[in-house]
Design a protein around this motif. Structure first.
Motif, short mmCIF file in Angstrom:
data_model
loop_
_atom_site.label_atom_id
_atom_site.label_comp_id
_atom_site.label_asym_id
_atom_site.label_seq_id
_atom_site.Cartn_x
_atom_site.Cartn_y
_atom_site.Cartn_z
N TYR A 64 -3.29 9.49 -8.84
CA TYR A 64 -2.78 8.30 -8.26
C TYR A 64 -3.65 7.39 -8.31
O TYR A 64 -4.69 7.49 -7.26
CB TYR A 64 -1.95 8.60 -6.81
CG TYR A 64 -1.33 7.68 -6.16
CD1 TYR A 64 0.17 7.96 -6.16
CD2 TYR A 64 -1.88 6.56 -5.71
CE1 TYR A 64 0.75 6.73 -5.45
CE2 TYR A 64 -0.97 5.55 -5.21
CZ TYR A 64 0.23 5.83 -5.06
OH TYR A 64 1.07 4.77 -4.55
N GLY A 66 -5.01 3.65 -6.84
CA GLY A 66 -4.64 2.72 -6.03
C GLY A 66 -4.04 3.14 -4.87
O GLY A 66 -2.88 2.88 -4.17
N THR A 72 2.04 6.00 0.19
CA THR A 72 2.97 6.61 -1.02
C THR A 72 2.43 7.79 -1.36
O THR A 72 3.17 8.95 -1.47
CB THR A 72 3.05 5.56 -2.00
OG1 THR A 72 3.63 4.21 -1.64
CG2 THR A 72 3.79 6.06 -3.07
N GLU A 87 -9.14 5.44 -4.99
CA GLU A 87 -9.18 4.11 -4.04
C GLU A 87 -10.49 3.73 -4.03
O GLU A 87 -11.44 4.53 -3.61
CB GLU A 87 -8.52 4.36 -2.53
CG GLU A 87 -8.70 3.25 -1.62
CD GLU A 87 -7.91 2.05 -2.34
OE1 GLU A 87 -6.88 2.05 -2.60
OE2 GLU A 87 -8.63 0.82 -2.24
N ALA A 113 -11.09 2.73 -10.07
CA ALA A 113 -10.11 3.21 -11.29
C ALA A 113 -10.41 2.72 -12.59
O ALA A 113 -9.78 3.17 -13.53
CB ALA A 113 -8.91 2.68 -10.90
N ASP A 133 -0.75 1.79 -8.90
CA ASP A 133 -0.33 0.72 -7.82
C ASP A 133 -1.54 -0.03 -7.48
O ASP A 133 -1.99 0.09 -6.20
CB ASP A 133 0.49 1.23 -6.87
CG ASP A 133 1.00 -0.01 -5.92
OD1 ASP A 133 0.99 -1.05 -6.21
OD2 ASP A 133 1.28 0.41 -4.80
N1 SAM Z 1 -0.19 2.53 -3.56
C1 SAM Z 1 -0.24 2.11 -2.25
C2 SAM Z 1 0.85 2.79 -1.44
O1 SAM Z 1 2.08 2.53 -1.71
O2 SAM Z 1 0.51 3.45 -0.30
C3 SAM Z 1 -0.64 0.64 -1.82
C4 SAM Z 1 -1.67 0.25 -2.94
S1 SAM Z 1 -2.02 -1.43 -2.65
C5 SAM Z 1 -1.04 -2.30 -3.41
C6 SAM Z 1 -3.30 -1.54 -4.02
C7 SAM Z 1 -4.60 -0.87 -3.52
O3 SAM Z 1 -5.18 -0.48 -4.90
C8 SAM Z 1 -5.45 -1.32 -2.88
O4 SAM Z 1 -5.78 -0.52 -1.82
C9 SAM Z 1 -6.76 -1.58 -3.60
O5 SAM Z 1 -7.89 -1.46 -2.82
C10 SAM Z 1 -6.62 -0.79 -4.74
N2 SAM Z 1 -7.45 -1.07 -5.85
C11 SAM Z 1 -7.35 -2.16 -6.58
N3 SAM Z 1 -8.24 -2.06 -7.67
C12 SAM Z 1 -8.68 -0.96 -7.72
C13 SAM Z 1 -9.89 -0.18 -8.58
N4 SAM Z 1 -10.07 -0.50 -9.66
N5 SAM Z 1 -9.91 1.27 -8.26
C14 SAM Z 1 -9.58 1.90 -7.05
N6 SAM Z 1 -8.52 1.19 -6.16
C15 SAM Z 1 -8.34 -0.15 -6.64
#
Ligand code: SAM
Length: 209
Positions: A64, A66, A72, A87, A113, A133
């Motif tokens: 998973y 993000g 989620t 994350e 990621a 996500d």
């Molecule tokens: N999926 C989550 C949920 O539904 O509970 C919400 C995710 S939120 C829209 C996007 C997340 O992706 C953020 O917490 C952000 O820090 C993370 N994110 C963005 N770029 C990332 C990366 N390169 N590696 C890891 N996490 C990342």
């Protein structure tokens, strides 16, 4: 709509909602062991509500990307097998660790990621699914770089946020570009916009080429 084993439609206060069985995480309504899965707070929940055939099954192994504070991914770990949750932001990752304390199949990884080499030694290969996500620029690239973890018949289930790629462009144009880039490593099986649950997001299901 095909739901994985472990995901059901149930009634909460006379409203039918998706639900999984597990400890509560975000104050969601419960019915015995079942807890409601709020599609307005979850792109994957909305993906099920929109009727996409995700190919996800109960006990799947999942990467998973993000995970944020675990809203989620907690539901995913309720129905799936080993669930690796990536994350990179420290604050939500702290909450994610708390969510994982109650779930033996959920493994939080404070990693970027875009740098899968930094967690390749922890995550098993031949996974059944990647759920993505990340809401960041370069969403297709993230999916392509993590394709190495997927089994040949595995699935990518992703939510693409148009505004993360370009705040001014038409979302439809952004989605077309992202899908085009994904074709380098994936065959797109299905797509659907996530309105009214999430504006300017595209859900997609793909399999590795
Ligand atoms: N999926 C989550 C949920 O539904 O509970 C919400 C995710 S939120 C829209 C996007 C997340 O992706 C953020 O917490 C952000 O820090 C993370 N994110 C963005 N770029 C990332 C990366 N390169 N590696 C890891 N996490 C990342």
């Amino acid at each position: 709509m095909t739901l994985p084993d472990g995901v059901e439609r149930r009634h909460f206060d006379s409203e039918e909602r998706l639900a999984t069985r597990g400890p509560t995480v975000y104050g969601e309504p419960t019915d015995g062991e079942w807890r409601a899965w709020d599609a307005r707070r979850s792109k994957l929940g909305a993906t099920f509500e929109k009727g996409l055939d995700t190919g996800l099954e109960g006990d799947d192994s999942v990467l998973y990307l993000g995970a944020a504070s675990g809203t989620t991914v907690s539901h995913v770990a309720d129905f799936a097998g080993p669930t690796y949750a990536v994350e990179f932001a420290a604050r939500p990752a702290r909450d994610l660790v708390g969510v994982a304390e109650d779930r033996s199949r959920l493994f939080p990884l404070l990693k970027d990621a875009r740098k899968p080499d930094t967690y390749a030694h922890v995550v098993e290969s031949d996974l059944d699914a990647i759920v993505q996500d990340v809401a960041t620029r370069g969403q297709a690239r993230v999916a392509l770089e993590n394709r190495q973890f997927l089994a040949g018949d595995g699935r990518l289930v992703a939510a693409i946020k148009a505004r993360s790629e370009d705040v001014t462009a038409e979302p439809a144009d952004v989605f077309a570009e992202v899908l085009d880039e994904l074709e380098a490593g994936y065959e797109i099986l299905d797509t659907e916009r996530l309105e009214p649950f999430h504006d300017d997001h595209l859900a997609l299901v793909a399999r590795p080429k």
